[in-house]
Enzyme design. Structure first.
Site, PDB file in Angstrom:
ATOM      1  N   MET A 175      20.228 -45.953  -5.685  1.00  0.00           N
ATOM      2  CA  MET A 175      20.276 -46.859  -4.427  1.00  0.00           C
ATOM      3  C   MET A 175      19.070 -46.860  -3.861  1.00  0.00           C
ATOM      4  O   MET A 175      18.519 -48.093  -3.451  1.00  0.00           O
ATOM      5  CB  MET A 175      21.004 -46.071  -3.287  1.00  0.00           C
ATOM      6  CG  MET A 175      22.560 -45.901  -3.793  1.00  0.00           C
ATOM      7  SD  MET A 175      23.527 -47.481  -3.452  1.00  0.00           S
ATOM      8  CE  MET A 175      23.612 -47.848  -5.133  1.00  0.00           C
ATOM      9  N   GLY A 176      18.247 -45.943  -3.779  1.00  0.00           N
ATOM     10  CA  GLY A 176      16.712 -46.052  -3.241  1.00  0.00           C
ATOM     11  C   GLY A 176      15.936 -47.131  -4.169  1.00  0.00           C
ATOM     12  O   GLY A 176      15.047 -47.398  -3.325  1.00  0.00           O
ATOM     13  N   GLU A 194       8.069 -41.013  -5.369  1.00  0.00           N
ATOM     14  CA  GLU A 194       9.148 -40.622  -6.220  1.00  0.00           C
ATOM     15  C   GLU A 194       8.544 -39.584  -7.139  1.00  0.00           C
ATOM     16  O   GLU A 194       7.582 -39.582  -7.688  1.00  0.00           O
ATOM     17  CB  GLU A 194       9.699 -41.802  -6.991  1.00  0.00           C
ATOM     18  CG  GLU A 194      10.486 -41.361  -8.260  1.00  0.00           C
ATOM     19  CD  GLU A 194      11.899 -40.673  -7.793  1.00  0.00           C
ATOM     20  OE1 GLU A 194      12.622 -41.501  -7.005  1.00  0.00           O
ATOM     21  OE2 GLU A 194      12.028 -39.584  -8.406  1.00  0.00           O
ATOM     22  N   ARG A 199      12.455 -42.005 -13.201  1.00  0.00           N
ATOM     23  CA  ARG A 199      12.865 -42.977 -12.201  1.00  0.00           C
ATOM     24  C   ARG A 199      12.328 -44.019 -11.755  1.00  0.00           C
ATOM     25  O   ARG A 199      12.745 -45.256 -11.826  1.00  0.00           O
ATOM     26  CB  ARG A 199      13.543 -42.210 -10.952  1.00  0.00           C
ATOM     27  CG  ARG A 199      14.497 -40.955 -11.268  1.00  0.00           C
ATOM     28  CD  ARG A 199      15.606 -41.343 -11.544  1.00  0.00           C
ATOM     29  NE  ARG A 199      16.570 -40.325 -11.428  1.00  0.00           N
ATOM     30  CZ  ARG A 199      17.634 -40.223 -10.822  1.00  0.00           C
ATOM     31  NH1 ARG A 199      17.889 -41.256  -9.619  1.00  0.00           N
ATOM     32  NH2 ARG A 199      18.602 -39.308 -10.576  1.00  0.00           N
ATOM     33  N   ALA A 264      18.703 -36.538   0.179  1.00  0.00           N
ATOM     34  CA  ALA A 264      18.630 -35.723   0.933  1.00  0.00           C
ATOM     35  C   ALA A 264      19.957 -34.961   1.429  1.00  0.00           C
ATOM     36  O   ALA A 264      20.282 -33.803   2.067  1.00  0.00           O
ATOM     37  CB  ALA A 264      18.097 -36.155   2.411  1.00  0.00           C
ATOM     38  N   TYR A 319      17.668 -43.856   6.567  1.00  0.00           N
ATOM     39  CA  TYR A 319      18.535 -44.912   5.752  1.00  0.00           C
ATOM     40  C   TYR A 319      19.697 -43.998   5.258  1.00  0.00           C
ATOM     41  O   TYR A 319      20.133 -44.304   4.189  1.00  0.00           O
ATOM     42  CB  TYR A 319      17.579 -45.282   4.799  1.00  0.00           C
ATOM     43  CG  TYR A 319      17.964 -46.778   4.528  1.00  0.00           C
ATOM     44  CD1 TYR A 319      19.052 -47.316   5.006  1.00  0.00           C
ATOM     45  CD2 TYR A 319      17.205 -47.608   3.757  1.00  0.00           C
ATOM     46  CE1 TYR A 319      19.805 -48.414   4.861  1.00  0.00           C
ATOM     47  CE2 TYR A 319      17.498 -48.990   3.535  1.00  0.00           C
ATOM     48  CZ  TYR A 319      18.674 -49.249   4.008  1.00  0.00           C
ATOM     49  OH  TYR A 319      19.208 -50.785   3.964  1.00  0.00           O
ATOM     50  N   CYS A 407      27.473 -60.071  -1.970  1.00  0.00           N
ATOM     51  CA  CYS A 407      26.728 -60.499  -0.601  1.00  0.00           C
ATOM     52  C   CYS A 407      27.960 -60.145   0.446  1.00  0.00           C
ATOM     53  O   CYS A 407      28.969 -59.891   0.440  1.00  0.00           O
ATOM     54  CB  CYS A 407      26.939 -61.932  -0.920  1.00  0.00           C
ATOM     55  SG  CYS A 407      28.662 -62.870  -0.782  1.00  0.00           S
ATOM     56  N   GLY A 489      27.723 -40.537   0.546  1.00  0.00           N
ATOM     57  CA  GLY A 489      26.429 -40.855   1.293  1.00  0.00           C
ATOM     58  C   GLY A 489      25.651 -39.479   2.101  1.00  0.00           C
ATOM     59  O   GLY A 489      24.642 -39.380   1.735  1.00  0.00           O
TER      60      GLY A 489
HETATM   61  P1  NAD Z   1      19.577 -40.863  -6.428  1.00  0.00           P
HETATM   62  O1  NAD Z   1      19.954 -39.288  -6.682  1.00  0.00           O
HETATM   63  O2  NAD Z   1      19.977 -41.556  -7.612  1.00  0.00           O
HETATM   64  O3  NAD Z   1      18.095 -40.849  -6.218  1.00  0.00           O
HETATM   65  C1  NAD Z   1      17.340 -40.124  -5.385  1.00  0.00           C
HETATM   66  C2  NAD Z   1      15.952 -39.952  -5.771  1.00  0.00           C
HETATM   67  O4  NAD Z   1      15.150 -39.156  -4.949  1.00  0.00           O
HETATM   68  C3  NAD Z   1      15.781 -39.487  -7.368  1.00  0.00           C
HETATM   69  O5  NAD Z   1      15.002 -40.311  -7.971  1.00  0.00           O
HETATM   70  C4  NAD Z   1      14.632 -38.075  -6.950  1.00  0.00           C
HETATM   71  O6  NAD Z   1      13.901 -37.682  -8.096  1.00  0.00           O
HETATM   72  C5  NAD Z   1      13.949 -38.432  -5.657  1.00  0.00           C
HETATM   73  N1  NAD Z   1      13.532 -37.282  -4.892  1.00  0.00           N
HETATM   74  C6  NAD Z   1      14.227 -36.074  -4.529  1.00  0.00           C
HETATM   75  N2  NAD Z   1      13.537 -35.438  -4.047  1.00  0.00           N
HETATM   76  C7  NAD Z   1      12.240 -35.866  -3.659  1.00  0.00           C
HETATM   77  C8  NAD Z   1      11.213 -35.717  -3.136  1.00  0.00           C
HETATM   78  N3  NAD Z   1      11.198 -34.581  -2.263  1.00  0.00           N
HETATM   79  N4  NAD Z   1      10.194 -36.537  -3.074  1.00  0.00           N
HETATM   80  C9  NAD Z   1      10.419 -37.736  -3.646  1.00  0.00           C
HETATM   81  N5  NAD Z   1      11.323 -38.005  -4.265  1.00  0.00           N
HETATM   82  C10 NAD Z   1      12.357 -37.240  -4.319  1.00  0.00           C
HETATM   83  O7  NAD Z   1      20.076 -41.189  -5.216  1.00  0.00           O
HETATM   84  P2  NAD Z   1      20.684 -42.798  -4.557  1.00  0.00           P
HETATM   85  O8  NAD Z   1      21.816 -43.225  -5.263  1.00  0.00           O
HETATM   86  O9  NAD Z   1      19.355 -43.479  -4.797  1.00  0.00           O
HETATM   87  O10 NAD Z   1      20.834 -42.467  -3.097  1.00  0.00           O
HETATM   88  C11 NAD Z   1      19.720 -41.945  -2.334  1.00  0.00           C
HETATM   89  C12 NAD Z   1      20.074 -41.384  -0.884  1.00  0.00           C
HETATM   90  O11 NAD Z   1      20.767 -42.650  -0.169  1.00  0.00           O
HETATM   91  C13 NAD Z   1      21.574 -40.635  -1.151  1.00  0.00           C
HETATM   92  O12 NAD Z   1      21.562 -39.437  -0.005  1.00  0.00           O
HETATM   93  C14 NAD Z   1      22.532 -41.584  -0.874  1.00  0.00           C
HETATM   94  O13 NAD Z   1      23.673 -40.801  -0.478  1.00  0.00           O
HETATM   95  C15 NAD Z   1      21.908 -42.418   0.292  1.00  0.00           C
HETATM   96  N6  NAD Z   1      22.682 -43.734   0.199  1.00  0.00           N
HETATM   97  C16 NAD Z   1      22.451 -44.568   1.394  1.00  0.00           C
HETATM   98  C17 NAD Z   1      22.904 -46.013   1.487  1.00  0.00           C
HETATM   99  C18 NAD Z   1      22.437 -46.705   2.245  1.00  0.00           C
HETATM  100  O14 NAD Z   1      23.354 -47.756   2.529  1.00  0.00           O
HETATM  101  N7  NAD Z   1      21.570 -46.617   3.349  1.00  0.00           N
HETATM  102  C19 NAD Z   1      23.718 -46.295   0.461  1.00  0.00           C
HETATM  103  C20 NAD Z   1      24.209 -45.238  -0.714  1.00  0.00           C
HETATM  104  C21 NAD Z   1      23.632 -44.182  -0.644  1.00  0.00           C
END
Ligand code: NAD
Length: 553
Positions: A175-176, A194, A199, A264, A319, A407, A489
């Protein structure tokens, strides 16, 4: 596909059916698509995205689900309990073909240690939002929401564009990874921290990220040069956000926007300072309590730096990953000084029943998506923002797995799109059926007090009846599969949410189902926000004739 335990999975393409009809073929293809190596973050572990969000509990369950979907008849319903098929029951043709419940726990037991204990016993799995409900479409799934969020930030603070601004964020996962492209689509500069180089590389390969820097000085120099030239650029910096962000603050780098999308929500999926990527999973598995303490301490440092940037005037927001809650548990008192993104930017859209509507072409042919894009532009000619998005997505979004599009459409719009797609399937304009679904992060399908329902006008943040009613009404309206999840989430104990997917197979029956589901599903969002007292929602309900027995006047 061989029947060995662990396999490489890719959804079938074309018009040859493996299952008994298109409704179940759709479920089978989308289930497999979630685990396509081009889509999933760690397919070998069945992990799709979002930390440990899985599509099936284990490999034997994966094979059993595949077998059952292939055999399922049009008056049968498969029941899936946290990624494991547990029963097939005789129902009727209007009933969903699959009903899914993932990660649900009785509230007093709903915490990570208890969840992990049960998971280790093989009794449950973490379904995230669209991982365990088989409608994940890769990073594009979040791209438009992220693009809209940054557009809202630009409107609020920077005269409508991020041109000449620097956004710092972390996490380039499933997602990020949408963040750098969303920022550059808004003409800004993004510095994305990252820890895991692979990644970041994956985001470059799929054109979400422009370039990678290994060194903080180099990354800052590249970003500041682009910022001063008003040039859009995204730079991935390999490092730990809990170290890099405080360092950027110390160096007084002129940062305009700060957010974060590391995983997180799950302390074991956030890498603490002083731990290498290589040791990460072993350490987390062997000493989860110690790891959790260390990761929360690091999150406290990370969030303290975010607050530091806010104190200096930057626009800072959470976020949707629970980092404020975890930082608070890590001992940082001011963690909630900045808002979540929903109350800050998204709620007005939810009041209109708007949310992340998405669809995928079961043919596997990108030309089908191009035709649906054109249909959307024709259906909603007055919506300029939508048109800008659809055109930009067509040019810049790389498909992962089955071609798909997202969309944000609202109440009164989604069913028009769904019916149009169904007609296009019936006429042969599209080469195969289309699945239509959405994220669980939607206007009326989630209770999540740190995210979608943070700071509701009437204080009803934690009321979880709404997502349950949402799942029930979608079941009653004819969705093809419906799911109820817990903990997506923001993590275990912090959310309850529901999803639906409906298949446009070109039949008259599908049209009748689509009309109801795609009206009632976003209708839940309007009802939910009218109930909470939002005048914008009441205006939509009045204008569009949503029947609400005790609406506020
Ligand atoms: P993911 O697990 O695929 O990716 C997380 C990334 O963070 C990984 O690449 C990891 O290496 C990196 N990471 C971890 N610890 C770190 C640190 N200390 N410093 C730098 N990088 C670090 O997860 P994702 O699917 O990308 O989701 C990320 C977060 O966003 C989740 O908590 C998810 O629940 C949340 N999320 C938000 C939304 C939204 O709409 N805002 C939607 C879906 C998910």
């Amino acid at each position: 596909m061989v029947q060995a335990d662990r396999v490489t999975v890719r959804a079938d393409r074309g018009t040859q059916l493996t299952a008994q009809n298109w409704q179940t073929e759709a479920a089978l293809r989308m289930f497999h698509n979630n685990l396509d190596p081009a889509v999933a973050e760690r397919p070998e572990d069945l992990v799709v995205y979002g930390g440990t969000g899985k599509a099936a509990r284990d490999w034997p369950s994966f094979h059993a689900i595949s077998r059952e979907l292939a055999a399922l008849k049009e008056d049968e319903t498969l029941l899936v309990q946290s990624g494991r098929p547990v029963g097939v029951m005789r129902t009727h043709e209007w009933a969903p073909r699959v009903l899914i419940a993932n990660s649900n726990l009785v509230p007093d037991w709903a915490n990570w240690p208890e969840f992990r204990r049960l998971e280790a016993e093989g009794l449950t799995m973490y379904g995230q939002m669209t991982a365990g409900s088989w409608i994940y479409i890769g990073t594009q799934g979040i791209l438009q929401g992220t693009y809209e969020t940054f557009a809202a930030v630009a409107r609020k603070r920077f005269n409508g564009t991020l041109k000449g601004t620097l956004t710092v964020t972390a996490g380039l996962g499933g997602m990020g990874g949408a963040q750098p492209l969303a920022v550059t689509m808004n003409e800004g500069v993004a510095l994305c921290i990252e820890v895991d180089r692979q990644r970041a590389e994956r985001r470059v390969e799929t054109r979400y990220l422009d370039e990678i820097a290994d060194d903080i000085d180099d990354a800052i120099a590249r970003c500041l040069k682009a910022k001063s030239e008003g040039r859009a650029l995204s730079v991935g910096l390999i490092g730990n956000a809990a170290e890099v962000l405080p360092e950027l603050l110390r160096r007084e780098v002129p940062v305009d926007v700060v957010t974060d999308q590391t995983s997180a929500h799950d302390p074991l999926a956030y890498l603490p300072k002083g731990v290498s990527v290589e040791d990460w999973h072993d350490y987390a598995a062997k000493k989860p309590d110690e790891f959790t303490d260390r990761s929360r301490e690091s999150m406290a440092d990370h969030v303290e730096a975010m607050v530091g940037f806010q104190d200096r005037g930057a626009e800072v927001f959470d976020y949707g990953n629970s980092i404020r809650g975890e930082a608070k548990l890590g001992g940082y008192e001011r963690a909630f000084d900045f808002p979540g993104f929903v109350p800050a930017y998204i709620r007005p859209l939810f009041c209109e029943g708007k949310g992340p509507f998405r669809w995928a072409a079961l043919s596997g042919d990108p030309a089908d998506i191009a035709k649906t894009d054109a249909a959307i532009l024709e259906l909603f000619p007055e919506n300029e923002q939508l048109a800008r998005w659809i055109k930009m997505a067509g040019e810049r979004v790389e498909f992962q797995g089955l071609p798909a599009r997202i969309c944000w459409l609202g109440y009164g719009e989604r069913h028009l799109a769904g019916l149009k797609f169904n007609e296009m399937v019936a006429s042969g304009e599209l080469s195969a059926p289309i699945v239509i679904g959405r994220d669980h992060l939607d206007c009326g399908s989630v209770a999540s007090p740190y995210r979608e329902t943070e700071a509701m006008a009437d204080g009803s943040d934690a009321i979880a009846d709404w997502p349950l009613l949402n799942a029930l009404v979608n079941t009653a309206s004819g969705a093809t599969w419906v799911s109820i999840h817990h903990g997506g989430g923001v993590g275990i104990g912090r959310s309850i949410h529901a999803g639906q997917v409906t298949v446009a197979d070109g039949t008259e029956l599908a049209a009748r189902k689509i009309e109801r589901v795609l009206t009632n599903d976003p209708g839940m969002g309007v009802i939910r926000h009218v109930d909470a007292g939002y005048p914008e929602a009441s205006a939509v309900a009045a204008a569009k004739g949503v029947h609400i027995p005790m609406a506020h006047n």
